[in-house]
Structures are given as C-alpha cells and as structure tokens.
Design an enzyme around this catalytic site. Structure first.
Site, mmCIF file in Angstrom:
data_model
loop_
_atom_site.group_PDB
_atom_site.id
_atom_site.type_symbol
_atom_site.label_atom_id
_atom_site.label_comp_id
_atom_site.label_asym_id
_atom_site.label_seq_id
_atom_site.Cartn_x
_atom_site.Cartn_y
_atom_site.Cartn_z
ATOM 1 N N ASN A 1 17.294 -67.709 -15.806
ATOM 2 C CA ASN A 1 16.632 -67.562 -14.516
ATOM 3 C C ASN A 1 17.290 -66.392 -13.787
ATOM 4 O O ASN A 1 18.491 -66.394 -13.561
ATOM 5 C CB ASN A 1 16.839 -68.876 -13.741
ATOM 6 C CG ASN A 1 16.575 -68.731 -12.256
ATOM 7 O OD1 ASN A 1 15.694 -67.991 -11.851
ATOM 8 N ND2 ASN A 1 17.357 -69.449 -11.449
ATOM 9 N N GLN B 1 23.288 -69.991 7.537
ATOM 10 C CA GLN B 1 23.339 -71.227 6.746
ATOM 11 C C GLN B 1 24.403 -72.128 7.356
ATOM 12 O O GLN B 1 25.405 -71.641 7.873
ATOM 13 C CB GLN B 1 23.680 -70.892 5.281
ATOM 14 C CG GLN B 1 23.549 -72.088 4.353
ATOM 15 C CD GLN B 1 23.667 -71.700 2.890
ATOM 16 O OE1 GLN B 1 23.635 -70.521 2.554
ATOM 17 N NE2 GLN B 1 23.808 -72.688 2.027
ATOM 18 N N ARG C 1 34.069 -65.185 -7.220
ATOM 19 C CA ARG C 1 34.481 -64.556 -8.473
ATOM 20 C C ARG C 1 34.803 -63.069 -8.324
ATOM 21 O O ARG C 1 35.394 -62.467 -9.206
ATOM 22 C CB ARG C 1 33.391 -64.769 -9.537
ATOM 23 C CG ARG C 1 33.271 -66.211 -10.007
ATOM 24 C CD ARG C 1 31.959 -66.490 -10.729
ATOM 25 N NE ARG C 1 30.859 -66.763 -9.793
ATOM 26 C CZ ARG C 1 29.607 -67.051 -10.164
ATOM 27 N NH1 ARG C 1 29.294 -67.071 -11.456
ATOM 28 N NH2 ARG C 1 28.674 -67.287 -9.260
ATOM 29 N N ASN D 1 47.990 -24.198 12.538
ATOM 30 C CA ASN D 1 47.107 -24.665 13.607
ATOM 31 C C ASN D 1 47.740 -25.742 14.468
ATOM 32 O O ASN D 1 47.189 -26.128 15.483
ATOM 33 C CB ASN D 1 45.791 -25.183 13.012
ATOM 34 C CG ASN D 1 46.002 -26.257 11.967
ATOM 35 O OD1 ASN D 1 47.045 -26.297 11.303
ATOM 36 N ND2 ASN D 1 45.025 -27.124 11.812
HETATM 37 C C1 UD1 Z 1 22.022 -68.465 -9.256
HETATM 38 C C2 UD1 Z 1 21.039 -69.482 -9.803
HETATM 39 C C3 UD1 Z 1 20.997 -69.339 -11.329
HETATM 40 C C4 UD1 Z 1 20.583 -67.928 -11.699
HETATM 41 C C5 UD1 Z 1 21.489 -66.903 -11.027
HETATM 42 C C6 UD1 Z 1 20.886 -65.525 -11.231
HETATM 43 C C7 UD1 Z 1 21.107 -71.429 -8.312
HETATM 44 C C8 UD1 Z 1 21.596 -72.809 -8.126
HETATM 45 N N1 UD1 Z 1 21.476 -70.817 -9.432
HETATM 46 O O1 UD1 Z 1 23.305 -68.780 -9.781
HETATM 47 O O2 UD1 Z 1 20.072 -70.261 -11.868
HETATM 48 O O3 UD1 Z 1 20.631 -67.757 -13.114
HETATM 49 O O4 UD1 Z 1 21.595 -67.147 -9.619
HETATM 50 O O5 UD1 Z 1 21.724 -64.505 -10.777
HETATM 51 O O6 UD1 Z 1 20.386 -70.924 -7.476
HETATM 52 N N2 UD1 Z 1 23.860 -67.976 -1.736
HETATM 53 C C9 UD1 Z 1 23.567 -68.380 -0.446
HETATM 54 N N3 UD1 Z 1 24.029 -69.578 -0.019
HETATM 55 C C10 UD1 Z 1 24.756 -70.403 -0.819
HETATM 56 C C11 UD1 Z 1 25.025 -70.004 -2.148
HETATM 57 C C12 UD1 Z 1 24.558 -68.785 -2.577
HETATM 58 O O7 UD1 Z 1 22.929 -67.639 0.317
HETATM 59 O O8 UD1 Z 1 25.132 -71.473 -0.369
HETATM 60 C C13 UD1 Z 1 23.386 -66.661 -2.188
HETATM 61 C C14 UD1 Z 1 24.504 -65.775 -2.682
HETATM 62 O O9 UD1 Z 1 25.008 -64.960 -1.639
HETATM 63 C C15 UD1 Z 1 23.828 -64.960 -3.781
HETATM 64 C C16 UD1 Z 1 22.722 -65.852 -4.270
HETATM 65 O O10 UD1 Z 1 22.535 -66.834 -3.273
HETATM 66 O O11 UD1 Z 1 23.274 -63.776 -3.270
HETATM 67 C C17 UD1 Z 1 23.063 -66.534 -5.600
HETATM 68 O O12 UD1 Z 1 24.246 -67.293 -5.436
HETATM 69 P P1 UD1 Z 1 25.338 -67.434 -6.571
HETATM 70 O O13 UD1 Z 1 26.390 -68.347 -6.103
HETATM 71 O O14 UD1 Z 1 25.758 -66.106 -7.065
HETATM 72 O O15 UD1 Z 1 24.473 -68.182 -7.701
HETATM 73 P P2 UD1 Z 1 24.680 -68.121 -9.271
HETATM 74 O O16 UD1 Z 1 25.776 -69.030 -9.671
HETATM 75 O O17 UD1 Z 1 24.752 -66.726 -9.736
HETATM 76 CA CA CA Z 2 24.879 -64.786 -8.733
#
Ligand code: UD1
Ligand code: CA
Length: 490
Positions: free
Chosen positions: A179, A82, A22, A395
């Site tokens: 959350n 990962q 995004r 210069n």
């Molecule tokens: C996540 C939470 C959501 C919460 C929100 C808060 C989950 C499924 N959802 O959603 O409940 O309200 O954060 O900000 O956890 N990341 C990884 N590996 C992945 C995917 C993500 O390391 O495969 C890391 C991202 O880099 C990021 C964090 O996890 O730092 C959160 O990932 P993101 O995709 O932003 O989750 P949200 O949709 O925001």
């Molecule tokens: Ca997030």
C-alpha cells in the site's frame, strides 16, 4: 484539469502529523528536503496541481514548524491539529472535521511519499471513478516490501484488506504488493467506517488502512491502481530512504533538463534542485550542485566541482571549481578555478574572478578582472579594471566594515592592500606592494613603498659560515672574475 465538476467534487487531505521516529532527527521528518524542497512541500505541490476545492493538512509533531512550511508552500491550505489519539486513521478523522458536509471524493496523501507524479494521481482518480469504488488505493510491487502495509487479496483477486508489517503473519509478510499510502475515498463511506476503527493492533494506533477491510465487509467496491514504478511509491521513513528519494528525484530533474537541451555529463554526480533553471546549451560538468533559485543562461559551462546556491549565471559564462551563493555572474564572465563568491557578489559581463579569489558584497564591473589570490569585500569596481595578483581590500577595522571604491580602467600592481574607506579614481595606477590608505586621484600613480636600499655584503658579515654566506661569496668571486675578464677584453 479540475476535478470539481458538480457530481465529482474533490478535496485533499495531507497527513503530516507523525513524529518520524525512524529519522532520528530534531527536525520533523516532513521538513527534511529533497531536490531543495521539503517532503511536505512536494506533496502539497501535487495536491495543488489537482485544483481541489480544499486542501487540509494534519499536523501535530512540531506543529508550528510544520505549519510555517505548509503556509509557505500552500497558503490556502487548512491546517488542523491531530489530538493524542495516534495513527493515520485518527489523522484523517480530524481532517474530515474541516470538511463538514463534504460528500465528494477525498484524496489522502502522505507527506512522506514525495515521488508521486501528478499523472499517477490522475490515473488513481480515474480508476476510482470508473469503478464507482468506495475506496481506491495506489499499490506497488516491491522486491523488498519491508516496512510497508501489505495488500491482501481474496480468492477472486480483489483487495480484501491491508495488513501492517508489524501485525502481519509470516505468510502475509511474504506478500510483495504494498500500500503506497495514497488513496481516494468516497467521503461519506470513509467518515462512517472511521468511527468503527479501533487501536487494538501492534502499534496501538488507529490505522487508516483498517477502513479498507471494513468497506469490503460491507460489500462495497475497493479498487487498486498500480503505481507506474516501485520508486513512485517510495515512502521516506529513515535517512536511507531519504537519500534514495533524493536520488530518484534528482535523476528525474537531470533528465528533464537534458531533454530541454542541457548537456549534463554525469547525472550521478550532478545535483539540481527542482527550483533551479537551465537554459538550452548549458554544459554541466561532473560534481556540480545547482541549487535553490539558481538560473543558468544559454551556453554557460558550469563545473566540474562547482556549487551554485541562489545564483544567476549569464549567457556563455564559464564557472570552474567554484563555490557561490547569492551571486550574479555576468554574460561571458569567467569564474575560477577555485573561487569563492559570497553573497552580494555582482560580476559584470566579460568580467573575471580568478584563481583563489574570495569576494563578498562587491560589484566588479564589465570587463574587470580580479585574476589571482585576492580578497575583495564591500567593494565597488568600475569597468575595464585589472587588479594585480594578491589584491586585498581591508574592509574591517575591528569595529565596522568600510567600502573600497575603484573607478574605471584602474590597473593596480601586485600585492596591494586597500585600507577602506578608500577611493581609487578612474584610470589610476598603483605600484607593487602598495598599501593604499589615502584616496588616489584619477590618473595618478600611487606608490606607498619606501625606496629599496641594498646593504652590500650584509650576509657574509652577519651570517658567516651559513649556506647563504657561502653562496653569496661564490657569486661575488664569480662576478669579480667576470669583471676582470671583461677588463682584459677591452
Ligand atoms: C503507512 C501505512 C502503510 C503504508 C505506508 C506507505 C498506515 C497505518 N500504514 O505506514 O500501510 O504502506 O504508510 O508509505 O496508514 N501520520 C499522521 N498522524 C499519525 C501517524 C502518521 O499524520 O498519527 C502521517 C505521517 O506524518 C506520515 C503518514 O501519516 O506522513 C504515514 O505515517 P507513517 O507513520 O510513516 O506510516 P507508515 O508506517 O509508513
Ligand atoms: Ca511512512
């Protein structure tokens, strides 16, 4: 405070593997900066301040770039990769492989939630331990919960599970408790529940959030700690949230310096990086950016409309409408308005770099002044010097850069060009318009302009009928009449 007493060991996992789609950026999301520090850098700071026994950072998208930033911010952190299974649950699962046999508490932080304060994390840990919970999550109430996972509570008001925005029914989506993506887990329970989490959801990802519902189904305690404010829980997913997070962090930084004794007139237009420092009684005027490792000395006045990047400003200096990078400005010195100080500028105590002056890789000694309309590059200027308006150091000879050296107490005429390499000795002077190509000995007066010759009547002869010729003719006849009158008076 350390959280590693024998029975309460603590490890931290930082999730930084996501792509950050995004953001629509070629730069990984967690490397975008607020307050001069990367998002992941802020989160690692929080992690380290808890003094856990291990910090594990999960990477995947642009892993080398992210790893470099992690090593910078937290050299002792363990970086793990990962695999192709997507989701926060999978990220935590691979992180746990770097914590073999660990059975204490594990704090999970998201690298895109940068505004947490350490106090909040401490409270989360305390709540977790007080409740002897299997998991404790940080929650917040938002006016607009769009995009966040919602905290679904049961009839007793206990946390039952978390549902992601994309999987939520309209009823669930209307819940405003979210959350924050920050949790403490009892590690053994977390490990065993993660093996049960699948990817059958709207995003086809292994959600960490599913662990909450699974723990409750096993009748284990899940607690929630409320974030002190909605902004603490802000997650950065797009550039709108990035600027919002930057604004909140900046407001905190400005307030911190105000409470330390700085006068900051307009917090909304003053931007101070978390790495900059302000001494007491500094005054910051509107539209001013104090960035990177800049330090501002006691009683200095900065702004308005000024940007300082990695600068050192001495006590009582005044810097007005200036742009400076990697420059040192001495105590009591004066800069601007409209000055451009490029890297390697050293301005001595009580010196001046004035209006429309550009400097680079130059030392300007104590009490020395370059007041107006000048370019000073690759130059060393001694003490008590005054350069006339329009001084230019040439210069660059098209091939290489050369230095100009100007001794102590030198005063130069207006509109001089110093063709480097060249040296002006102590106490020397130069005439207006001089083009100084040869060294000037100490105490000499250098003149390089040919004596002026006036060709009388040139305009009337060569430009007849022009406004200039008419004006000249008028002036000459008036002068004649004047001379005649004076003749009669005698
Ligand atoms: C996540 C939470 C959501 C919460 C929100 C808060 C989950 C499924 N959802 O959603 O409940 O309200 O954060 O900000 O956890 N990341 C990884 N590996 C992945 C995917 C993500 O390391 O495969 C890391 C991202 O880099 C990021 C964090 O996890 O730092 C959160 O990932 P993101 O995709 O932003 O989750 P949200 O949709 O925001
Ligand atoms: Ca997030």
């Amino acid at each position: 405070m350390t959280h590693n007493t024998d029975d309460r060991r603590l490890a931290v996992i930082v999730l930084a593997a996501g792509q950050g789609t995004r953001m629509k950026s070629s730069l990984p999301k967690v490397l975008h900066r607020i307050g001069g520090r990367t998002l992941v850098g802020h989160v690692l700071d929080h992690a380290q301040s808890l003094q856990p026994e291990k910090v594990v950072v999960v990477v995947r998208h642009e892993r080398d770039l992210v790893e470099t930033a992690v090593r910078d911010a937290a050299p002792e952190a363990v970086v793990v990769d990962q695999d192709e299974v997507p989701g926060t649950g999978r990220a935590v699962e691979v992180a746990l492989e770097a914590l073999p046999g660990f059975a204490g508490d594990v704090l999970v932080l998201s690298a895109d939630v940068p505004l947490l304060e350490v106090d909040t994390i401490e409270q989360l840990l305390d709540a977790h331990r007080a409740a002897a919970a299997a998991a404790t999550l940080l929650s917040a109430h938002l006016d607009d919960a769009t995009g966040y996972g919602r905290v679904i509570r049961d009839a007793d008001g206990e946390v039952a599970r978390i549902v992601e925005q994309k999987d939520a029914t309209p009823d669930e989506a209307s819940v405003t408790e979210i959350n924050a993506g920050v949790y403490v887990f009892q590690t053994t329970e977390l490990r065993s529940r993660l093996t049960q989490v699948g990817t059958a959801n709207a995003q086809g990802e292994k959600y960490l959030t599913d662990v909450i519902g699974l723990l409750r189904e096993s009748s284990l305690t899940v607690a929630a700690a409320a974030a002190p404010s909605a902004e603490t829980a802000l997650g950065v997913n797009d550039r709108v949230q990035l600027s919002e997070a930057a604004r909140v962090l900046n407001a905190r930084t400005v307030r911190r310096w105000q409470l330390e004794g700085a006068t900051i007139l307009d917090p909304a237009t003053t931007w101070i990086d978390v790495t900059a420092t302000l001494a007491p009684d500094v005054t910051v005027l509107p539209n001013t950016h104090i960035l990177r490792a800049t330090t501002v000395g006691e009683g200095a006045t900065i702004g308005p409309d000024t940007s300082l990047v990695d600068c050192e400003v001495g006590e009582g200096a005044v810097v007005t409408r200036a742009d400076a990078t990697l420059a040192v400005i001495g105590a009591g010195a004066n800069v601007g308005p409209f000055a451009y100080l490029r890297p390697g500028t050293y301005l001595g105590d009580k010196g001046k770099i004035g209006t429309f002056v550009e400097t680079k890789n130059s030392t300007i000694g104590e009490r020395s002044k370059v007041p107006h309309l000048s370019y000073i590059g690759d130059t060393t200027i001694g003490r008590g010097v005054n350069l006339g308006a329009g001084a230019i150091t040439a210069n660059y000879d098209d091939l290489t850069k050369h230095r100009t050296e100007i001794g102590d107490e030198v005063h130069t005429g207006s509109h001089n060009v110093f063709v480097a390499p060249v040296r002006i000795g102590d106490g020397a002077k130069t005439g207006a318009g001089a083009v100084v190509r040869k060294d000037v000995p100490a105490g000499a007066l250098a003149l390089s302009v040919a004596p002026q010759r006036n060709v009388e009547g040139w305009v009337e002869k060569n430009r007849p009928g022009t406004g200039a010729a008419d004006a000249a003719a008028k002036a000459r006849s008036a002068q004649k009449a004047d001379d005649g009158a004076q003749e009669e008076d005698r």
